[in-house]
Design a protein around this motif. Structure first.
Motif, PDB file in Angstrom:
ATOM      1  N   TYR A  85      10.835  22.069 -31.278  1.00 32.02           N
ATOM      2  CA  TYR A  85      11.063  21.015 -30.078  1.00 32.02           C
ATOM      3  C   TYR A  85      10.948  19.785 -31.205  1.00 32.02           C
ATOM      4  CZ  TYR A  85      11.230  17.723 -26.525  1.00 32.02           C
ATOM      5  OH  TYR A  85      11.443  16.459 -25.620  1.00 32.02           O
ATOM      6  N   TYR A  86       9.617  19.854 -31.619  1.00 30.62           N
ATOM      7  CA  TYR A  86       9.215  18.542 -32.588  1.00 30.62           C
ATOM      8  C   TYR A  86      10.101  18.405 -33.739  1.00 30.62           C
ATOM      9  CZ  TYR A  86       6.461  17.017 -28.635  1.00 30.62           C
ATOM     10  OH  TYR A  86       5.909  16.976 -27.646  1.00 30.62           O
ATOM     11  N   ARG A  87      10.632  19.559 -34.248  1.00 28.65           N
ATOM     12  CA  ARG A  87      11.358  19.622 -35.464  1.00 28.65           C
ATOM     13  C   ARG A  87      12.727  18.701 -35.582  1.00 28.65           C
ATOM     14  NH1 ARG A  87      12.922  24.965 -38.886  1.00 28.65           N
ATOM     15  NH2 ARG A  87      13.656  23.666 -40.751  1.00 28.65           N
ATOM     16  N   TYR A  88      13.211  18.898 -34.240  1.00 31.27           N
ATOM     17  CA  TYR A  88      14.562  18.170 -34.091  1.00 31.27           C
ATOM     18  C   TYR A  88      14.714  17.126 -33.109  1.00 31.27           C
ATOM     19  CZ  TYR A  88      15.990  22.776 -36.302  1.00 31.27           C
ATOM     20  OH  TYR A  88      15.983  23.717 -37.330  1.00 31.27           O
ATOM     21  N   ASN A  89      13.540  16.867 -32.540  1.00 27.97           N
ATOM     22  CA  ASN A  89      13.113  15.817 -31.646  1.00 27.97           C
ATOM     23  C   ASN A  89      13.966  14.551 -31.810  1.00 27.97           C
ATOM     24  OD1 ASN A  89      11.733  14.516 -29.765  1.00 27.97           O
ATOM     25  ND2 ASN A  89       9.890  14.468 -30.840  1.00 27.97           N
ATOM     26  N   ASP A  90      14.032  14.117 -33.108  1.00 26.27           N
ATOM     27  CA  ASP A  90      14.389  12.810 -33.386  1.00 26.27           C
ATOM     28  C   ASP A  90      16.030  12.789 -33.228  1.00 26.27           C
ATOM     29  OD1 ASP A  90      12.214  11.829 -34.375  1.00 26.27           O
ATOM     30  OD2 ASP A  90      12.850  12.254 -36.571  1.00 26.27           O
ATOM     31  N   HIS A  91      16.611  13.846 -32.977  1.00 28.82           N
ATOM     32  CA  HIS A  91      18.016  13.727 -32.650  1.00 28.82           C
ATOM     33  C   HIS A  91      18.240  13.124 -31.106  1.00 28.82           C
ATOM     34  CE1 HIS A  91      19.751  15.645 -36.568  1.00 28.82           C
ATOM     35  NE2 HIS A  91      18.699  16.458 -36.188  1.00 28.82           N
ATOM     36  N   TRP A  92      17.443  13.703 -30.208  1.00 28.42           N
ATOM     37  CA  TRP A  92      18.006  13.370 -29.072  1.00 28.42           C
ATOM     38  C   TRP A  92      16.997  12.220 -28.573  1.00 28.42           C
ATOM     39  CZ3 TRP A  92      16.534  18.639 -30.049  1.00 28.42           C
ATOM     40  CH2 TRP A  92      15.165  18.816 -29.821  1.00 28.42           C
ATOM     41  N   LYS A  93      15.901  12.027 -29.089  1.00 26.36           N
ATOM     42  CA  LYS A  93      14.768  11.150 -28.760  1.00 26.36           C
ATOM     43  C   LYS A  93      15.252   9.972 -28.088  1.00 26.36           C
ATOM     44  CE  LYS A  93      10.247   9.594 -30.347  1.00 26.36           C
ATOM     45  NZ  LYS A  93       9.664  10.818 -29.419  1.00 26.36           N
ATOM     46  N   PHE A  94      16.285   9.238 -28.782  1.00 32.09           N
ATOM     47  CA  PHE A  94      17.007   8.009 -28.354  1.00 32.09           C
ATOM     48  C   PHE A  94      17.673   8.277 -27.039  1.00 32.09           C
ATOM     49  CE2 PHE A  94      19.620   4.206 -28.666  1.00 32.09           C
ATOM     50  CZ  PHE A  94      18.741   3.462 -28.524  1.00 32.09           C
ATOM     51  N   THR A  96      17.604  10.262 -24.923  1.00 32.61           N
ATOM     52  CA  THR A  96      16.709  10.749 -23.497  1.00 32.61           C
ATOM     53  C   THR A  96      16.251   9.345 -23.066  1.00 32.61           C
ATOM     54  OG1 THR A  96      16.424  12.943 -24.522  1.00 32.61           O
ATOM     55  CG2 THR A  96      14.857  12.137 -23.126  1.00 32.61           C
ATOM     56  N   GLN A  97      15.336   8.573 -23.963  1.00 34.67           N
ATOM     57  CA  GLN A  97      14.916   7.266 -23.381  1.00 34.67           C
ATOM     58  C   GLN A  97      15.801   6.555 -22.652  1.00 34.67           C
ATOM     59  OE1 GLN A  97      13.421   5.363 -26.991  1.00 34.67           O
ATOM     60  NE2 GLN A  97      11.757   7.000 -27.409  1.00 34.67           N
ATOM     61  N   THR A 128       9.327  19.358 -16.930  1.00 33.53           N
ATOM     62  CA  THR A 128       8.346  18.198 -16.907  1.00 33.53           C
ATOM     63  C   THR A 128       7.257  18.562 -17.925  1.00 33.53           C
ATOM     64  OG1 THR A 128       8.662  18.224 -14.335  1.00 33.53           O
ATOM     65  CG2 THR A 128       6.740  16.775 -15.382  1.00 33.53           C
ATOM     66  N   ASN A 129       6.957  19.797 -18.291  1.00 29.43           N
ATOM     67  CA  ASN A 129       5.704  19.805 -19.000  1.00 29.43           C
ATOM     68  C   ASN A 129       6.294  20.835 -20.239  1.00 29.43           C
ATOM     69  OD1 ASN A 129       3.815  18.919 -17.029  1.00 29.43           O
ATOM     70  ND2 ASN A 129       4.098  20.683 -15.902  1.00 29.43           N
ATOM     71  N   ARG A 130       5.350  20.394 -21.353  1.00 33.40           N
ATOM     72  CA  ARG A 130       5.795  21.032 -22.411  1.00 33.40           C
ATOM     73  C   ARG A 130       5.663  22.552 -22.525  1.00 33.40           C
ATOM     74  NH1 ARG A 130       3.294  17.521 -26.410  1.00 33.40           N
ATOM     75  NH2 ARG A 130       1.497  18.345 -25.250  1.00 33.40           N
ATOM     76  N   GLU A 131       4.621  22.989 -21.870  1.00 32.82           N
ATOM     77  CA  GLU A 131       4.567  24.345 -21.996  1.00 32.82           C
ATOM     78  C   GLU A 131       5.762  25.091 -21.199  1.00 32.82           C
ATOM     79  OE1 GLU A 131       2.668  22.153 -20.261  1.00 32.82           O
ATOM     80  OE2 GLU A 131       1.430  21.813 -22.100  1.00 32.82           O
ATOM     81  N   ASP A 132       6.520  24.451 -20.434  1.00 32.11           N
ATOM     82  CA  ASP A 132       7.554  25.378 -19.630  1.00 32.11           C
ATOM     83  C   ASP A 132       8.690  25.197 -20.439  1.00 32.11           C
ATOM     84  OD1 ASP A 132       5.610  25.475 -17.532  1.00 32.11           O
ATOM     85  OD2 ASP A 132       6.160  23.677 -16.569  1.00 32.11           O
ATOM     86  N   ILE A 136      10.435  16.713 -21.011  1.00 34.34           N
ATOM     87  CA  ILE A 136      10.690  14.981 -21.306  1.00 34.34           C
ATOM     88  C   ILE A 136       9.239  14.738 -22.032  1.00 34.34           C
ATOM     89  CG2 ILE A 136      10.368  12.953 -20.290  1.00 34.34           C
ATOM     90  CD1 ILE A 136      12.461  13.735 -18.445  1.00 34.34           C
ATOM     91  N   ASP A 137       9.209  14.206 -23.341  1.00 35.91           N
ATOM     92  CA  ASP A 137       7.950  13.695 -23.735  1.00 35.91           C
ATOM     93  C   ASP A 137       7.528  12.522 -23.040  1.00 35.91           C
ATOM     94  OD1 ASP A 137       6.439  14.813 -25.802  1.00 35.91           O
ATOM     95  OD2 ASP A 137       6.952  13.584 -27.184  1.00 35.91           O
ATOM     96  N   LEU A 138       6.060  12.643 -22.869  1.00 40.05           N
ATOM     97  CA  LEU A 138       5.553  11.390 -22.237  1.00 40.05           C
ATOM     98  C   LEU A 138       5.829  10.208 -22.986  1.00 40.05           C
ATOM     99  CD1 LEU A 138       3.822  10.158 -19.964  1.00 40.05           C
ATOM    100  CD2 LEU A 138       1.871  10.461 -21.511  1.00 40.05           C
ATOM    101  N   ASP A 139       5.877   9.889 -24.087  1.00 42.72           N
ATOM    102  CA  ASP A 139       6.329   8.707 -25.082  1.00 42.72           C
ATOM    103  C   ASP A 139       7.823   8.171 -24.480  1.00 42.72           C
ATOM    104  OD1 ASP A 139       4.062   9.858 -26.215  1.00 42.72           O
ATOM    105  OD2 ASP A 139       4.286   8.911 -28.013  1.00 42.72           O
ATOM    106  N   ASP A 140       8.640   9.176 -24.463  1.00 43.81           N
ATOM    107  CA  ASP A 140      10.107   8.857 -24.036  1.00 43.81           C
ATOM    108  C   ASP A 140      10.246   8.407 -22.603  1.00 43.81           C
ATOM    109  OD1 ASP A 140      10.617   9.599 -26.613  1.00 43.81           O
ATOM    110  OD2 ASP A 140      10.987  11.796 -26.013  1.00 43.81           O
ATOM    111  N   TYR A 141       9.376   9.118 -21.739  1.00 42.95           N
ATOM    112  CA  TYR A 141       9.470   8.585 -20.304  1.00 42.95           C
ATOM    113  C   TYR A 141       8.771   7.253 -20.253  1.00 42.95           C
ATOM    114  CZ  TYR A 141       7.504   7.939 -15.685  1.00 42.95           C
ATOM    115  OH  TYR A 141       7.278   7.530 -14.372  1.00 42.95           O
ATOM    116  N   LEU A 142       7.764   6.976 -20.983  1.00 42.17           N
ATOM    117  CA  LEU A 142       7.109   5.639 -20.780  1.00 42.17           C
ATOM    118  C   LEU A 142       8.059   4.441 -21.604  1.00 42.17           C
ATOM    119  CD1 LEU A 142       3.488   6.258 -21.910  1.00 42.17           C
ATOM    120  CD2 LEU A 142       4.266   5.681 -19.558  1.00 42.17           C
TER     121      LEU A 142
END
Ligand SMILES: [Mn+2]
Ligand SMILES: [Mn+2]
Lengths: 226, 322, 226, 322, 226, 226, 226, 226
Positions: A85-94, A96-97, A128-132, A136-142
């Motif tokens: 997830y965090y490897r490709y995260n940057d692609h959809w981060k923005f 998603t926010q 909601t949770n990473r484990e599942d 959604i990353d908390l940072d992105d939610y905030l």
């Protein structure tokens, strides 16, 4: 075959797979961006004081566009292995926010309350949770929530222009609450912190609107005490 | 010298490079001439924008607009026509960077002018039409040496003025019939020239009669859509200034109308995907401009709320005449 | 539909068409890059003096890969409108320079002469002149030739390692001629100028190899006079 | 409108601002013309530098230098003279930013030319002399309208060529006598013009006789010492290129001579205090250039060490003729 | 001494002289800044409506400080060679603009008219025109005038606070005239242009004060027609 | 061992000691920042007019958090040798300015007067003068005071919203005094000067509030004369 | 006098004192820079292979200029209170590093050894240890030493050009030792670390010179073994 | 408690946990960097031809330092949840590349072959494949290998200085093989590609050394044919 050649031999597959996956992610993200733009454009109508459509109608229309968003997140979720997830995260981060901000705006317009991470997750069709799984990353939610405040401070003014004098008070109260909420957090010196530093301008802008209305007696004391 | 290579000046290599030298120098000289034309266009366009701002609070709106239209025509004749000639037969994108600053500033000024005149955006087509020129070869022959080409603008009545920059005539004259509309992305310069040439002659049948169409040549400065939009984005900055200036002149109506226009453009830009990077920056500026105008509208509303009832009629009657 | 909306709709169509075209160009360019990489790898063999394969064979093998290059340029040519070559130019500029360099290298290895623009054009399957359609830009041609000189100065050294003492002289003469040619040009402060500034080091390096051979009596004076 | 201020167009304020408008437009137009001249100067100076580099390894050194001198003269007449006229009566520092790029590039090319011709730095004085022009008013009257001024360059023998750009004559002619030397910091443009005018006439007494000194006017493009030094710093970059080119041409002597020159300039720059910022950056580049030349000298020394004794004489005899 | 050494020695002398001159200029400018600060502080009293001192008195007191300013400009004028004003210009540009603004403010407070360049020049003890020597740059004069407008728009408000209802109208008229004047100018994209872009807000603020007074009937219609 | 190695041998101890000390400082500073955030959050309540708690109570609550601050400064003081205060200064500069601002705010809310350096020093548990040890730098004190003004100008507005019409007048007067005080100082072109340039906006904002109250007759003339 | 005015009253003295001190420091630093430039120019002669003056003479001449340097440091030392060294540190940091480098160069040219901090301190007339007063900071000493290496790697080449084949070997050995010394240090990510990263290029350059000499038999094996 | 406050309530725990984890990672990474520095310093001895210790001894000594490295990676592995490897990746990316390079250098010195990912993984005590847990990323492995080439090209030269004329040929051959290997890969336009572009300089440098040896007859033809 020399051992060097041997070692290099299967690296290309790996690199190609990575390249292809990124291309696929980019395609989905582009669709998400398109949806986000459409939803955003729809919601912009709230600032048009002359338009006769009410918030409810606007939100309804915006909400109907989320089914496509959900589909795209579902596609994304199948593509991304849980440990990358965090490897490709940057692609959809923005994007998603941005979509979180749009969810938050819709929820505020309807309920005048802060959207929860759970609600956002269900609106976007992710966990909601990473484990599942894909979440959604908390940072992105905030970050999404912080983007909401500047839109609301703009709305406070445009509402007045449209003759709605009570909304700014409620918005000011809501943003004040968000400010208090964020103050509790010990943010690192990152994008979030920087964006939070901008929140105080939104707070101030809303306070100014309330001041302008109060000094002209356009809002009653009882309304403010509410 | 131990081993100096004695280069044969008549060798094939040297001969080839002598050709390259000419080619490079010619291209660089053209580029430089275009840059200079672009600088001139930028300066005059900026001055036009200043002139147009004088409309706010002026009693003399019409004469300012007439003055501006005349200067735009002059700008097209004196700078854009030479530019079009430079670009004739060239790939315009090869020189776009050289004339882009001037072109964008010109688009900004034209768009501003049209907004003041018609209350709407000048279309890409109308701007392109203004930058398409019909030339007559003095001998009636095809001859692409610029010095032999004459602008027939000076010949009264023979060729209508609109041929050289017809974007300033009333909008009714400019409306293209539907079948003439082309998908923006499909048009190329050649068909554009042709289209404009026809427009010129068909719109005013009288003019066409006096003319041998074979001896007509059109040249044009192409307006890439992105350049057009960059100019439009800059234009919104001028809209903002005009709105605030209006408040200062006691005109309480204009800011609301301008806010409406800016919001439309803002939302339209915001809904566009695949947007070029240069444009993205300008959209941030646009957003700020919009908020300035919205704030002005807000302030007027709030202040207006205090009008004592006995004065209401009075104030509105005066405001209406503004 | 209001005219503003119309204007922006047209613009969106324009941008989408542009985006799609660029994606297509990128795909073709990626294929061209792959071909260039393969041709380059094949030609690298000229520096490996221990390999038994001769230049002729190597060139033959490299040349056979150009049919795919031609196909790709043909595809590209159909995509680019005649007056918009320089609009999309940046996409294929770099790979074209590389392929020109490879043409120039092959032609030099076979004929010891400078490839002409016409020959390059026919090897790549494009036009020589802008007026005729998809063509080779003069700057790209010159850049390709400059890349040749550094490869040849390297070859001059490796030829000595392989025991070939006469080739460095011929290379030195050839690069000297190119240097004289380039010095005729008035270059702007661009990539070409920067690359040209490096040419003098290639000339110098060849001169040094010739010097090394000369003081050891490994080349006769008559050879140099040639 | 509620309270529109009706501005009286005849008010003192408006009248004053109409004056300001003329003043600003005039200044901006001048600035723009100077920028264009500067661009032309830059381009031609760059081409001159390319031309001068062809000296390396060429048999035709003299004809290249002659060619370059002729083009420099033409550049001064066609571009610097108009520039000097623009600057006449102005504070040149007001427009320095407009012509500084061209001037620096020109200084770079002139310095390079002089190094090739004389093996030494062209002095500021000699460059300034080249940019000082003697004009004759056609009516013998003082008249500062440029169109009435005639360059007497075309009149053969009457005014020596050196008056318009005498920096290309052999150095002996240019040497100023000691009493004419002025402290650089104290000179101003006026006295400079005077000085140059005198030089013109005293150096060639014959020419002076045929002349009415009263009807002579001098105009000049002033060369601020810092601009001069910026040009000199850039020139060292060309020196470096020339040195490396020389090695490529088998000329083993030039790099050592050039290294000496560059080291002298480098050390001189390094010993200077209160150095302007723009210059400081160029000195870093100079240091790198010097090291490139030093490395070339080193390589030649190391390689040269391997010359078998039986070849030594042979190599040196050929090297000597390079 | 070699000629290169000579050239650099001359250059060092030139730089040293330049450095020393700039140091001297800086010292004078520092004094000017001190004077400007004192005059500014004195004039601030106009905003304090509770103070009993009138404008006339305040202006008198401010004017008395100009003799020191004149002295300093006289010193500066002797230091700057006639054709090098724009070489050192940057040093005093800012303080001169500030002093021009202060002149303009005093003149306005006394005569309610725009100070002319000639008057400014005589107040500062310098020339009006470049040809005559150390002068006032047009840009600096215009910048000083622009600074005046923001001070006056502030004064319009504070006058109301102090119970003076007619002054804002006169200020509004005056600033309107200045605005019309500035709109005649074709400004480049420089500091002046940027500052001019702010002028419209001063005009707007004055208009708003007048509006506030009008709707409350605190000014008669006849006053406005004046 | 070569003499070079010898020379280098004990440098590492020195560098490590420096590194460790900086880490320790950073840890203390982090705690100070946390305290500052909490005090700030507590004091934010003054802007929420609906809250029933009075200023006195809020200040009391904020003051109680200073004991932890004092402890941390005490720790810091023991770590920093007297001659190296300015070596590590940058670490705590920012948080110290913030805490000084908080002290100034509390003192203003209680006494409506400017906190003195002595009082700040005793609130933070540090020395007033450099000579006596770990102290408050004058620059930091002034910066803290400047930060107070923007908070107070915000408070002036929010007081009006809460129906308190006399406070803005007193705030405006106090900020006017600070402005006059700072005007006396000849500040260098540094952070302090830049921040001081912002003070005029606070002055203006307060004046606007007073104007708004005056034109609506919400404050009597006698109040202003006070 | 209001209490606010009182508080501000003596701040100006403090600020003026600081301003004046900085001006004085700047004047001394300018002198030091002048000296450093002269010493540097003198020492540049070592690269002139044609100059007949030997190193000894050059060093002697450079050393004689240090008396003025010492005087200036003595002046500086009297001006800076011991607890404010780091407050004003930035003013002389750079020139001190440069002078340290010059000391190191002279010492190397004479003894071919690394100058110690003690020697530097005595050459500059300052203390070695912070405790004893105005001193050399370790960071500055290390920076000065790092600047030495690039000068020496240049010297290695120019010595060869001048026909001195044995010096490069000794320089290479010395720089290798310095490299080993610095490797021992755990540098923070600061200017020093960045400069140290450049050291490896100096090491490599010297190795290349030694290689060039070795392969041509210009140095004997015994010399290298030394 | 308002719902907003509720929503914010447990975010701080999350942020703190993240902050703490990053601090812990940083501490481990610092240790790894220290180890890498020590191993690197040890291996530098291979360039000092005068040292009597052989490669075998040097490698042995370097290898013994890897036990601490392994321990640190083990600690790191326990800290990083498998699905967050790429979240914290940036912290150890750089030092891991450096350690991989050191592994590759040791393996080359011993076996003159390219270290495999498996071997690197076992030397560092981590997994080879992502699926198995804390692993070596392919990109980092390739980057480490690329760093090896520049060290080897330096070694080729220093070997000649030490009188070992056959090693450069073997190194040149090995680097040629690596170059061919990398050429097969279609690298994206990233750090790896940029670093690969630097490989050609290493290839060239080795070729130059071989050229130098050949032209002087210091290597026989048979050696090269090997
Ligand atoms: Mn604009
Ligand atoms: Mn140059």
């Amino acid at each position: 075959m020399s051992s060097t050649a041997e070692i290099f031999n299967n690296f290309q597959d790996y690199l190609n797979a990575d390249y292809d996956l990124r291309e696929e992610i980019r395609a989905v993200v582009r669709d998400l961006e398109q949806s986000a733009r459409e939803i955003q454009t729809t919601l912009q109508a709230i600032h048009q004081p002359s338009k006769s459509t009410g918030y409810e109608e606007i939100c309804q229309s915006a909400l109907s566009m989320f089914s496509k968003v959900k589909e795209n997140y579902a596609v994304l979720a199948t593509k991304i292995p849980s440990n990358q997830y965090y490897r490709y995260n940057d692609h959809w981060k923005f994007v998603t926010q941005r979509l979180i901000y749009l969810c938050a705006l819709i929820v505020y317009l309807r309920d005048e309350s802060l959207v929860s991470r759970e609600t956002v997750a269900s609106m976007l069709g992710v966990k909601t949770n990473r484990e599942d799984g894909f979440h959604i990353d908390l940072d992105d939610y905030l970050m999404g929530v912080l983007n909401l405040t500047s839109e609301l401070s703009r709305l406070a003014m445009n509402a007045v222009t449209a003759g709605d004098y009570s909304r700014p008070l409620r918005i000011s109260h809501f943003i004040g609450e968000l400010d208090a909420g964020f103050r509790l957090l010990n943010l690192k010196n990152d994008a979030l912190r920087k964006r939070f530093d901008g929140l105080k301008y939104d707070v101030k802008r809303c306070e100014e609107v309330v001041y302008d209305l109060t000094i002209r007696g356009l809002v009653g004391r009882e309304e403010k005490a509410e | 010298k131990t081993s100096m290579v004695n280069v044969d000046v008549n060798s094939a290599v040297i001969e080839a490079f002598q050709g390259f030298q000419v080619e490079l120098d010619t291209r660089n000289d053209t580029y430089e001439r275009i840059v200079k034309l672009s600088r001139d266009i930028t300066i005059e366009s900026k001055r036009l924008i200043f002139l147009l701002h004088r409309v706010t609070g002026s009693d003399d709106r019409d004469s300012i607009l007439t003055d501006a239209a005349a200067r735009m025509l002059e700008l097209r004749t004196s700078k854009f026509l030479p530019l079009a000639k430079e670009l004739k037969g060239q790939d315009p994108y090869q020189f776009l960077r050289a004339f882009s600053p001037g072109l964008q500033e010109y688009i900004e000024s034209v768009t501003f002018y049209h907004y003041l005149a018609d209350n709407q955006l000048a279309s890409l087509d109308s701007i392109q039409t203004g930058l398409t020129f019909t030339l007559q070869d003095s001998n009636g022959n095809q001859n692409d040496l610029p010095k032999n080409l004459q602008v027939k603008n000076s010949a009264p009545r023979k060729l209508p003025d609109e041929c050289i920059g017809n974007s300033d005539v009333p909008p009714s004259l400019k409306t293209l019939s539907d079948e003439n509309k082309q998908d923006i992305q499909n048009r190329d310069v050649a068909s554009e020239e042709c289209l404009q040439g026809q427009n010129c002659t068909t719109d005013k049948a009288v003019a066409a009669e006096t003319f041998d169409c074979e001896s007509l040549q059109t040249v044009s400065v192409p307006v890439p859509p992105t350049e057009y939009m960059l100019g439009v984005a800059d234009f919104t900055g001028e809209l903002m200034k005009m709105a605030i200036n209006s408040v200062g002149s006691g005109d309480l109506r204009t800011p609301r109308i301008v806010a409406e226009m800016m919001r439309t453009i803002h939302d339209a830009f915001a809904s566009i995907g695949n947007i070029p990077r240069e444009l993205r920056h300008k959209l941030r500026v646009l957003r700020q401009s919009l908020q300035k105008v919205e704030t002005a509208c807000y302030t007027m509303k709030v202040r207006g709320s205090e009008i004592p009832s006995h004065m209401l009629a009075d104030v509105f009657s005066t405001a209406g005449t503004g």
